[in-house]
Scaffold this active site. Sequence first.
Site, PDB file in Angstrom:
ATOM      1  N   ASP A 168       0.855  -1.180   0.000  1.00  0.00           N
ATOM      2  CA  ASP A 168       0.000   0.000   0.000  1.00  0.00           C
ATOM      3  C   ASP A 168       0.902   1.244   0.000  1.00  0.00           C
ATOM      4  O   ASP A 168       2.124   1.137   0.188  1.00  0.00           O
ATOM      5  CB  ASP A 168      -0.866  -0.078   1.267  1.00  0.00           C
ATOM      6  N   ASP A 219      -0.316   5.081   1.181  1.00  0.00           N
ATOM      7  CA  ASP A 219      -0.570   5.989   2.312  1.00  0.00           C
ATOM      8  C   ASP A 219      -0.597   5.236   3.644  1.00  0.00           C
ATOM      9  O   ASP A 219      -1.319   4.253   3.797  1.00  0.00           O
ATOM     10  CB  ASP A 219      -1.921   6.687   2.117  1.00  0.00           C
ATOM     11  N   ASP A 271      -1.934  -0.765   5.931  1.00  0.00           N
ATOM     12  CA  ASP A 271      -2.209  -0.208   7.259  1.00  0.00           C
ATOM     13  C   ASP A 271      -3.689  -0.013   7.539  1.00  0.00           C
ATOM     14  O   ASP A 271      -4.043   0.541   8.572  1.00  0.00           O
ATOM     15  CB  ASP A 271      -1.526   1.161   7.390  1.00  0.00           C
TER      16      ASP A 271
HETATM   17 MG   LIG Z   1      -3.032   2.964   3.588  1.00  0.00          MG
END
Ligand SMILES: [Mg+2]
Length: 268
Positions: free
Chosen positions: A21, A23, A199
């Site tokens: 991923d 961000d 995340d």
């Molecule tokens: Mg993310």
Amino acid sequence: MQNAVSAILSASSGPVAIFTDFDGTLVEIASHPDAIIVPDDLPARLRSLYSALDGALAVVTGRTIETIDSFLPAQDFSVTGSHGAERRHDGTSEGPAPHIVSNATAITRHVSDTLAGKDGLFVEPKPTGVAVHYRAAPEKGAMASAALESALEGHPDFHAIAGKMVFEARPLSANKGAALEHLMQVKPFAGRTPVFIGDDVTDEDGFAAAERLGGFGVRIGQPAETSARFALPDIASLFAYFDALIAREPNTAASDFADQRVQESRVR
Ligand SMILES: [Mg+2]
């Protein structure tokens, strides 16, 4: 946290493919999506990782490919953008289906009209959906969610996803798990152990897909209920894992090149 990095390294003993991923995983989340700061050493680290993995590196993100290119220009890794609705691999790009784009446009217009003039809410149009960020006005989360739900009426092929201070509408068919499964069928990902790193809630599909294909997930940040097998507390510890992979994985590009030469001479 060195122990967690060591455990992840032990689980990645063979050749791995890294799906990451963007961000909150490669860069810290900022108050506005445009305000993120790319760490100075990230571009070079990703180039080294790409080389160490013989190209088995993909960024899988809710952002568009164009946005990833703007933050990380001139990189060779594969990119799956808009949660899987668009992808670029080995120099070839594939965009989203036209009906997805037209539905996304209608949903975006509805949300923008509903939330016009509401301070602290940021409506981010995407080629295959729309995101409403409320990080700057946490008390308006319910308002953002309601606007999205209302816009989704009449669009059964879309759904709303809650992320960190963001609600997002996206096609049901596009998710990070499907993105991983697609890439795992092609070179240089095929045959490697998939490691999905993220995340947030939208990364859970990626973690589950990695497990299904014999790999595992790594969730970054605060402890959370997750299908990721491993957790790392922060981006710095993820970079320690990347650096260990870079130090460990021999770059076999040279030997691949030699093999190819041998095959070519046999053909002749
Ligand atoms: Mg993310």
